[in-house]
Design an enzyme around this catalytic site. Structure first.
Site, short mmCIF file in Angstrom:
data_model
loop_
_atom_site.label_atom_id
_atom_site.label_comp_id
_atom_site.label_asym_id
_atom_site.label_seq_id
_atom_site.Cartn_x
_atom_site.Cartn_y
_atom_site.Cartn_z
N HIS A 115 -6.18 3.32 -3.59
CA HIS A 115 -6.02 3.51 -2.14
C HIS A 115 -6.29 4.97 -1.78
O HIS A 115 -5.68 5.49 -0.85
CB HIS A 115 -4.60 3.08 -1.74
N HIS A 119 3.77 -2.26 3.08
CA HIS A 119 3.80 -0.92 2.49
C HIS A 119 5.08 -0.72 1.70
O HIS A 119 6.15 -1.16 2.13
CB HIS A 119 3.70 0.15 3.59
N HIS A 136 -4.76 9.64 0.98
CA HIS A 136 -4.70 8.81 2.18
C HIS A 136 -5.36 9.45 3.40
O HIS A 136 -4.82 9.42 4.51
CB HIS A 136 -3.23 8.47 2.51
N ASP A 143 0.81 -1.22 0.00
CA ASP A 143 0.00 0.00 0.00
C ASP A 143 0.85 1.27 0.00
O ASP A 143 2.03 1.26 0.37
CB ASP A 143 -0.89 0.03 1.25
ZN LIG Z 1 -2.36 3.08 3.42
#
Ligand SMILES: [Zn+2]
Length: 287
Positions: A161, A255, A165, A110
């Protein structure tokens, strides 16, 4: 407070959601065929339910319909003209595990792409010839389109995503839609097709994120194994969390951006061959 509890759903809405839950497995099958549909000119839009079906009915109507630049200005530069994003059944919960994977797992990364770390992730995945999912942020992706193309060229799935964020449940529906649309637009402009998967930042979902995601043709995907790699706990701890959480159908969260992710990159070099040697397949949800 749980945003769900604040949402007062009318009885009809509850019935729709129950139907949507029953249709969940069917919906996934439909979704998995959506990517194929993108490459099959003239194929009927099997992923789009007829008007009046649950996804297009009261559930969809619960979200204020505002003019959508994404809808009104479909990308045409690379887009097959027959293809339109599917409107999926609206879910109340994100998918945690993926059915029918056998003894396979899904690796997800991510917050990227980040030129410092994403190439290292891609290199390791390539070395072991496995496919993964990247849930990208639009504000990162827009300046790293070569990395997006590299992901797609290697067969990885590029998911949405959000743009910046945020905690989506704290935003008005119009802002949530903008966050999701802008990112889908970058992905579609770059790869020629919109994303089929969405993951809410922080795993913070509410009714609007599910409904808007479905309206944009995306399924919500959560995870079963949180490596907590964003805390930089040490490469060994990240490796152990993955190996301890390994199971058929598991979805691993890591991530490749958002800070120093060198431990995440190094851990992958360790746990990926570890998983493979234990007989796990690494796959992505597609036909
Ligand atoms: Zn994230």
């Amino acid at each position: 407070m749980d945003a769900f509890k604040k949402d007062q759903m009318i009885p009809g809405r509850r019935a729709v959601l129950r139907i949507a839950a029953v249709l969940g497995a069917v919906g996934l099958t439909r979704l998995l065929s959506a990517g194929e549909a993108a490459h099959t000119p003239g194929r009927p839009a099997t992923a789009s339910p007829p008007a009046g079906s649950p996804a297009a009915g009261p559930g969809a109507a619960a979200v204020p319909r505002r003019p959508s630049s994404y809808r009104l200005s479909p990308m045409t530069e690379f887009q097959p003209p027959e293809y339109r994003p599917a409107r999926l059944p609206v879910r109340r919960e994100p998918l945690l595990e993926l059915p029918d994977l056998g003894r396979s797992m899904v690796l997800t990364f991510d917050d990227g792409p980040d030129p410092h770390y994403t190439p290292g992730v891609l290199k390791t995945l390539r070395r072991h010839d496995v496919r993964a999912m990247f849930f990208v942020c639009g504000e990162m992706a827009t300046g790293q389109r070569d990395l997006l193309r590299e992901m797609a060229d290697d067969g990885h799935v590029v998911g949405n995503h959000s743009w910046s964020h945020p905690e989506l449940p704290k935003l008005r529906p119009g802002r949530i839609r903008a966050e999701m649309e802008r990112t889908s637009e970058v992905i579609e402009r770059t790869l020629g097709r919109p994303p089929a998967w969405f993951r809410a930042p922080y795993g913070a979902w509410n009714r609007h994120t599910f409904e808007i995601g479905a309206d944009l043709g995306m399924e919500p995907l959560a995870w079963t194994v949180d490596t907590l790699d964003w805390k930089s706990p040490g490469t060994g701890k990240i490796v152990r969390s993955v190996m301890d959480g390994a199971a058929p159908g598991a979805v691993v969260l890591s991530h490749d951006a958002g800070g120093d992710r060198s431990q995440s990159v190094a851990a992958l070099r360790n746990y990926l061959p570890g998983l493979l040697s234990q007989g796990y397949g690494i796959t992505v949800p597609r036909p």
